[in-house]
Design a protein around this motif. Structure first.
Motif, PDB file in Angstrom:
ATOM      1  N   GLN A   6      29.834  16.157 -72.421  1.00  0.00           N
ATOM      2  CA  GLN A   6      31.270  15.902 -72.321  1.00  0.00           C
ATOM      3  C   GLN A   6      31.628  15.236 -70.992  1.00  0.00           C
ATOM      4  O   GLN A   6      32.798  14.986 -70.722  1.00  0.00           O
ATOM      5  N   GLY A   7      30.642  15.030 -70.146  1.00  0.00           N
ATOM      6  CA  GLY A   7      30.907  14.413 -68.859  1.00  0.00           C
ATOM      7  C   GLY A   7      30.884  15.398 -67.713  1.00  0.00           C
ATOM      8  O   GLY A   7      30.682  15.026 -66.569  1.00  0.00           O
ATOM      9  N   TRP A   8      31.089  16.682 -68.010  1.00  0.00           N
ATOM     10  CA  TRP A   8      31.044  17.706 -66.957  1.00  0.00           C
ATOM     11  C   TRP A   8      29.902  18.669 -67.246  1.00  0.00           C
ATOM     12  O   TRP A   8      29.333  18.675 -68.329  1.00  0.00           O
ATOM     13  N   GLY A   9      29.571  19.483 -66.256  1.00  0.00           N
ATOM     14  CA  GLY A   9      28.471  20.441 -66.406  1.00  0.00           C
ATOM     15  C   GLY A   9      27.122  19.736 -66.401  1.00  0.00           C
ATOM     16  O   GLY A   9      27.050  18.509 -66.309  1.00  0.00           O
ATOM     17  N   ARG A  10      26.068  20.547 -66.499  1.00  0.00           N
ATOM     18  CA  ARG A  10      24.715  20.018 -66.467  1.00  0.00           C
ATOM     19  C   ARG A  10      24.213  19.717 -67.871  1.00  0.00           C
ATOM     20  O   ARG A  10      24.427  20.493 -68.795  1.00  0.00           O
ATOM     21  N   ARG A  11      23.503  18.613 -67.989  1.00  0.00           N
ATOM     22  CA  ARG A  11      22.889  18.254 -69.261  1.00  0.00           C
ATOM     23  C   ARG A  11      21.861  19.315 -69.674  1.00  0.00           C
ATOM     24  O   ARG A  11      21.162  19.862 -68.841  1.00  0.00           O
ATOM     25  N   GLU A  12      21.794  19.607 -70.954  1.00  0.00           N
ATOM     26  CA  GLU A  12      20.798  20.550 -71.506  1.00  0.00           C
ATOM     27  C   GLU A  12      20.802  21.875 -70.775  1.00  0.00           C
ATOM     28  O   GLU A  12      19.754  22.485 -70.559  1.00  0.00           O
ATOM     29  N   ASP A  13      21.981  22.307 -70.378  1.00  0.00           N
ATOM     30  CA  ASP A  13      22.067  23.603 -69.724  1.00  0.00           C
ATOM     31  C   ASP A  13      22.099  24.706 -70.785  1.00  0.00           C
ATOM     32  O   ASP A  13      22.360  24.441 -71.956  1.00  0.00           O
ATOM     33  N   THR A  14      21.824  25.920 -70.361  1.00  0.00           N
ATOM     34  CA  THR A  14      21.930  27.086 -71.237  1.00  0.00           C
ATOM     35  C   THR A  14      23.057  27.977 -70.707  1.00  0.00           C
ATOM     36  O   THR A  14      23.518  27.794 -69.585  1.00  0.00           O
TER      37      THR A  14
END
Lengths: 301, 301
Positions: free
Chosen positions: A62-70
Motif C-alpha cells: 500500500q506504500g507504507w510499512g515493510r514489504r512482506e512483513d508479518t
C-alpha cells in the motif's frame, strides 16, 4: 545538483524515489513529523519510515510499512485487550523499537533517522523537519483529536474543521534543514496532503521563511482529475475553506511557490492559476519509472 | 488444598504444570524475579513468562519462550547494530510490550502478571516474589555482572564466585505472597537452581521467615544422577562452596525445608541427609504426565 523535497508519506516517498534515481542529484528529503505518535510506548514516525522504506525499495504493497512483513506481535496484542488497530509489522516494529530505545538514550530523532537510513543503504539525506515535539491536531465535530485518532482510528471519515500544530511555535528546524533549503538549486513540495502533511513542516517559522525566500520552489499537486488517489486531501482542503482543485493547492502554498505541477487531467485548472508558473504533465507516480520521469522533468527544467 | 510453589523458570514451570493438573489443588506459584531485565527498553521477566506459558500449554520446545513463535523482529534488530543475542519471539514480544506499557502506566508487576495469566486462561495464581526491583548479580573472574550477562551473553560458562541480590534488602513481598505461604497446606520448592533461582526469592526477609516458619516445606532436587539436566546449578553450587550432590541442595535450604525429594538415581545421597525427611522417586518431569505423578505424590503424602 542539490534538491530539497518537503515530504509527507506515500506520495512524497514516491517523489523522493524518483529524485533519488537521478544521477548527479544530491537529495535531501525533509519529512513531516506531525503524525508522529507513541503507540504501545514506541516512537512511531509514519512518514519518516515510509520515506526510508520506499527509498530502500522495501515499502509495503500500500506504500507504507515493510514489504512482506508479518504481524504476529500486533495480532497477539489483542489477547491483552490492547488496541491494535494501528497495524505494525514485526520487522517494522524492530525499527520502532530501535528508535524508541535510541531516543530514550538521548539521541535526537534526526540522528536516529540518519543511522536508520544508512542501515538501509540509502544515500539520500532523510531528515525530520524538527527534533522537537510537533503534533498535528485535528478538529472534527466531536472536538480536537490527534492525527492518528483522526486518520487511523476514525479512518479519516470525519470532516476536518480546523488544524493546529502543537509545539510548532517553539520547534526548531532539525540540524541542517534551513541550510539545505537555502543551498538547494530547487525545492520541491511533494504531492502530499497540503494541509495535513506539508503545513506541519511549514508551521516551523524558520523553515517557512527559508522556503518563502527561495527563488525556485515547485509544488507537485496531490490531485489527479480533481481528486486525490488516496487519502482525504481533497475533502480536507474543501472543509478548511480552500478552493476546489488546484486553485486550492496553490492557495495552500500561497506566497511560497514559484511553480505548480498539475496533472494533464486537470489542465483546465490552468485558467485559475495566473500568478505562478504551471507545468502540466502526468503526475501519477505509483510506478517507480513514472516517478523518475517526473523527477527528471522537474530537475531538468 | 492450598499449595504454594517457589519457582524459577523451566523446572519450576513443569512442577507447576503437574500441580495445576491435580483436582482440588489451589496453586500459587511465587516466581523469581532476580533474572528480570530491561532488554531493548522492554520489561523482561523470564521466569514469570516461562511459568505462564507452561501453565497455558504454550511453552517453547526448550521450555522457555512461546511455542511456534517467529523471530522476525529480533532478526531485524541486527540491521541497526542492536545486540539480539537474547532471542525474543514476535508473539513473546507482544507480552513484553504489554507489560512494559502497563508498568510505565504505574501498574505493579504482580497486577500485570495476574492480567496476563487470566488472558491465557490460567486458573492458578502466578505472582512475582516482589513488585520491587530485585536483581541477581553474579561475580565471575572479571567482576560483577548481571544475571543476563552471565547466563545469556556469556552462556553460563564462567565460574560463579559469589551472588548478590540487589534491592532484596528493601524489597517487600508482592501483595498476598506471605499470607499465601502462611495459609498453605504445603510449600514446595521447585526443582529450580537453588542459588540462582530460589535464593533471590528467599532473599526477601518476610518471605524467608514465612517459609522458615511453615511446618511443611518440601524441596524437589534439581539433580538427577548428581547433575542438572540443563543449566549450571551443579557447577554453581560447587563453586559457591556447597557440598556436592543433594547434600549441597539440603545445605542451600538449611533451616527452611522439612523434606527433600531426590531422584532414584541419587538414592545413595540419603546417607548424608539424616536431619530431614527424604523422599526417593523419579523426578524427571520433562513430560507433563511425569509432573502430574510427582505432584500427586507430594500432595498425597
Amino acid at each position: 545538483m542539490s534538491i530539497v523535497e518537503l515530504s509527507g508519506g506515500v506520495g512524497g516517498a514516491r517523489m523522493a524515489r524518483g529524485l533519488a534515481a537521478l544521477e548527479d542529484v544530491d537529495l535531501t528529503v525533509i519529512v513531516n513529523v506531525g503524525d508522529d505518535a507513541a503507540n504501545h510506548g514506541l516512537a512511531i514516525s509514519p512518514d519518516l519510515d515510509t520515506v526510508v522504506y520506499t527509498l530502500a525499495g522495501l515499502e509495503g504493497p500500500q506504500g507504507w510499512g515493510r514489504r512482506e512483513d508479518t504481524f504476529a506481535l500486533n495480532e497477539e496484542l489483542a489477547r491483552f485487550g490492547v488496541d491494535n488497530t494501528f497495524k505494525l509489522g514485526d520487522r517494522d516494529l524492530a525499527l520502532k523499537l530501535y528508535r524508541t530505545q535510541a531516543m530514550a538514550g538521548g539521541i535526537a530523532l534526526s540522528a536516529v533517522t540518519e543511522a536508520v537510513a544508512r542501515s538501509f543503504g540509502i544515500e539520500s539525506t532523510v531528515v525530520p523537519a524538527t527534533d522537537d515535539p510537533l503534533r498535528t491536531m485535528v478538529r472534527i465535530a466531536e472536538g480536537w483529536v490527534t492525527f492518528q485518532e483522526y486518520f487511523v482510528t476514525r479512518q479519516h471519515h470525519d470532516e476536518v474543521l480546523e488544524l493546529r500544530f502543537d509545539g510548532a511555535g517553539s520547534a526548531r528546524p532539525a540540524p541542517g534543514v534551513v541550510e539545505r533549503i537555502q543551498d538547494a538549486h530547487l525545492v520541491i513540495i511533494a504531492p502530499s496532503n497540503p494541509p495535513l502533511s506539508i503545513w506541519p513542516i511549514l508551521a516551523i517559522d524558520d523553515i517557512r521563511e527559508a522556503v518563502a525566500a527561495h527563488p525556485a520552489v515547485i509544488a507537485v499537486s496531490p490531485l489527479i482529475g480533481g481528486k486525490t488517489i488516496k487519502g482525504p486531501a481533497d475533502r480536507v482542503m474543501t472543509t478548511l475553506g480552500l478552493s476546489p482543485g488546484n486553485r486550492g493547492v496553490a492557495e495552500a502554498y500561497e506566497g511560497l511557490i514559484d511553480g505548480l505541477v498539475i496533472d494533464t487531467s486537470d489542465r483546465d485548472d490552468v485558467a485559475f492559476l495566473d500568478d505562478i508558473e504551471i507545468i502540466v504533465t502526468d503526475i501519477l507516480i505509483k510506478e517507480p519509472e513514472a516517478g523518475v520521469r517526473l523527477a527528471a522533468l522537474l530537475v531538468g527544467r
